[in-house]
Write a protein that holds these residues in place. Sequence first.
Motif, mmCIF file in Angstrom:
data_model
loop_
_atom_site.group_PDB
_atom_site.id
_atom_site.type_symbol
_atom_site.label_atom_id
_atom_site.label_comp_id
_atom_site.label_asym_id
_atom_site.label_seq_id
_atom_site.Cartn_x
_atom_site.Cartn_y
_atom_site.Cartn_z
ATOM 1 N N UNK A 65 0.764 -1.200 0.036
ATOM 2 C CA UNK A 65 -0.080 -0.193 -0.040
ATOM 3 C C UNK A 65 0.803 1.327 0.223
ATOM 4 N N UNK A 66 1.966 1.162 0.606
ATOM 5 C CA UNK A 66 3.001 2.506 0.837
ATOM 6 C C UNK A 66 3.518 2.655 -0.400
ATOM 7 N N UNK A 67 4.027 1.793 -0.977
ATOM 8 C CA UNK A 67 4.662 1.783 -2.454
ATOM 9 C C UNK A 67 3.701 2.620 -3.474
ATOM 10 N N UNK A 68 2.341 2.048 -3.266
ATOM 11 C CA UNK A 68 1.523 2.474 -4.128
ATOM 12 C C UNK A 68 0.945 4.204 -3.907
ATOM 13 N N UNK A 69 0.794 4.660 -2.752
ATOM 14 C CA UNK A 69 0.474 5.887 -2.534
ATOM 15 C C UNK A 69 1.429 6.742 -1.830
ATOM 16 N N UNK A 70 2.570 6.322 -1.556
ATOM 17 C CA UNK A 70 3.645 7.387 -1.125
ATOM 18 C C UNK A 70 3.837 8.461 -1.636
ATOM 19 N N UNK A 71 3.431 8.325 -3.149
ATOM 20 C CA UNK A 71 4.187 9.552 -4.072
ATOM 21 C C UNK A 71 2.852 10.499 -4.039
#
Length: 982
Positions: A88-94
């Motif tokens: 989840x973090x990798x997808x929405x961190x940006x």
Amino acid sequence: MEWANQLCENRQFGSKMTDSKYFTTTKKGEIFELKAELNSDKKEKKKEAVKKVIASMTVGKDVSALFPDVVNCMQTDNLELKKLVYLYLMNYAKSQPDMAIMAVNTFVKDCEDANPLIRALAVRTMGCIRVDKITEYLCEPLRKCLKDEDPYVRKTAAVCVAKLHDINAQLVEDQGFLDTLKDLISDSNPMVVANAVAALSEIAESHPNSNLLDLNPQSINKLLTALNECTEWGQIFILDCLANYTPRDDRESQSICERVTPRLSHANSAVVLSAVKVLMKFMEMLPKDLDYYSTLLKKLAPPLVTLLSAEPELQYVALRNINLIVQKRPEILKHEMKVFFVKYNDPIYVKLEKLDIMIRLASQANIAQVLAELKEYATEVDVDFVRKAVRAIGRCAIKVEQSAERCVSTLLDLIQTKVNYVVQEAIVVIKDIFRKYPNKYESVIATLCENLDSLDEPEARAAMIWIVGEYAERIDNADELLESFLEGFHDESTQVQLQLLTAIVKLFLKKPTETQELVQQVLSLATQDSDNPDLRDRGYIYWRLLSTDPVAAKEVVLAEKPLISEETDLIEPTLLEELICHIGTLASVYHKPPSAFVEGSRGVMHKRLPARTGSGESTESPDAGTAAGGSAPEAAPSIIPSQGDLLGDLLNLDMAPPTTSGPPPPTTGMQMGGMDLLGGGLDSLLGGDIGGSPAMGAGFGAAPAVMPASLNAPVGGGLGDLFDLGGVGMPMGAYIPPKIVWLPAMKAKGLEISGTFARRAGVIQMELILTNKAMSVMTDFAIQFNRNSFGLAPAGPLQVLTPLGPNQTIEVSLPLSTVGPVMKMDPLNNLQVAVKNNIDVFYFSCQYPISMLFVEDGKMERQVFLATWKDIPNDNESQFQIKDCHLNSDAASSKLQGSNIFTIAKRTVDGQDMLYMSIKLSNGIWVLAELRVQAGNPNYTMTTIRRSGSSLKMLTLFPCAACTLTSLCCCCMDLMLSQYNT
């Protein structure tokens, strides 16, 4: 995507029941429910909620509102839940960088966890989160993981360095991660070594001059040791790295080959091709008389053959690579011809590739087998394949002389089938056989003539017309045959029209009394009734030749033709060497270097095979690797590469233009002292006064009747003051010469054309002033260039949008490209132009400044400059004197840079400044120069060097152009420096 890959990896942690329930349709208020579940105290309920969030994210739903709640779930010992949160973090961190900072502490903590899987997971995820604020916190955990005791963590951290370098290269260099990565090449674990090599290779690709992979015998030994123990993809990374290494001598080369050879038996085809690439490169350094060399050749064949038993897609990739290998070393597969025989269920792309390789491997030993196969293929139902098979028979005849008679016999059998497309292809290849073996197989002409009526394809019709014209003296009714083609002259393609024109002129020279009316008819059709400038130009050339000097006409039109080459489709040796270094990559499938199809490459290193050390051979030789056994091709000077070569006869090409330094020859037979074969002379054929028509003698292939005064100036006279008209302190920029009259009104029925050339923002512009000095309105303007030395051609139409009335003037800027057809001109920068309007077509010549071709990326790297300068022998140097120039070296350098002549280095020796300069022309040719400036001495010394041979594409076409080009560049610099003072 990285998170998608990890999602698949998570399946091993999934529950026993199916996960499809998480992908059900969204319910109203689901986000609120998920938020409550994520904050639940029950671990199972929390894990189920995260799974639902990931499922929604996977199908494209926006669940970014749950970011803080998902991040709170990171504090867990459950590896499955932690992986899901990381996804989840990798997808929405940006999209949520400020919120992503909340997870940093957990990342740092996880990097020190007792479980190596969690440590690796944490550093991998941090590397995938492309947020600058997080990368600052990644450095310390990454440094620890690179030196972790567990190899799984180290190999993951190695890949993370490459990802971090892509985000912030300067940070990686400042933190010393590159040095740590180099140290990992000596790691005890083979997978760590493989990942370190992969990371360094990826970084090196984006920085080709960084020399990150500084390999030496010790590091090579470590890589070879790791090669035997790592996974298949790790082996590919290591083999690709080995391919970039150049051994010190043949002994080291043999040692590496011995240790790489076992990879040829690997089950993975990518590993096999990578191993073949390494062996093909290192074989260059092995003496051919070495026993191991012949052993290695035998070992290379079986793995290549095995690749052809895979599925069709893999077969095609293997065949494209084998195509390169057999061009370089046909002896490897010379006994494996049967493997390339086509199967009935092969896809067409595999069939055509196999056919191509069969021809390359054809020899006297197997030609009977090959011909039997090809004859069988010619009866197939696939039209494209049949055509290729028939052409292949012709190529066999040209390549293997002993088989020519059998090939001709086979082609005649195919013609008897009366299958239309087979007959037409057969006639095309028989024409090539006639060119290769003149006066040997002409007995078949009668059979060919029987099929004249069935020919409907332009190439076949053109081939048949050439045969009739070439052997007109042996064909009783040749005039009738050619006249039958003439009936629909305007409906024929340009290719057929050009062949018909030449064939009838040949017939006329052989039988002048019987065909005078026929030749007058075709010349009239070509010059008066045709809109094609190439056809009209050739017609005028023949017309003038026949009218003025019949002896010269015979020498030109009936000249002995050079033989066509045995192999017309071999890849150029320098490109072949580069492609061999890219075996197993996309470049080997496209047969193009990576720089030709990789967009946005910051700098491409052109790879070359190493020079052979054991036998005194060098890959610099243009003959290297072209013959099967290393023997030099026979009779090289008398063989032309293809029908389109500039040395070809009038069958295929326009004549080379005459020089423009003097007036054209007289136009009457009496003045020439010869007989006018056409009886009435040129005037009667044109049907009136020809004095005012420049088209008569000034077509694309001939000089205009009167040259403008400016064109009689010496070479470089049109370059102008490239130092601009200001002082040294003025801004730099390429000088634009003043406009001069190129076409006087009296020579163009009232149309006066003045112009000049300019280079702006990397685009060459032809700036024209059109003036109407006639009494009628001029419209429908168009422009065309003849072939020229640098391929200059209009990049678009001539934009004259409104009619040009009497006494009106209009300025037009025409952008030019450099991708047009090439033909050497004399002088080299001569340009022949045709301008058409509603009144007539007008021709003129002009000379463009050579500096217009100097491109903006002509600044050569210092190391490349030094290596190139040293590599070129002294015989290729030319020295010139530039007189009466009072500029100091800095001012000279500044002014020359304005015209894209770049100073690479400067040094002072005994009070004399020496400037080293590079120029790159639009066709890729480099000119290197040394300018010597002595303080107080107004005379400069200019030395230029050039590389001869096939490395410069233009010099391949024009062997004598190199000296002319360097002289012209020196004249250009002389003009820039000397005119500045005036």
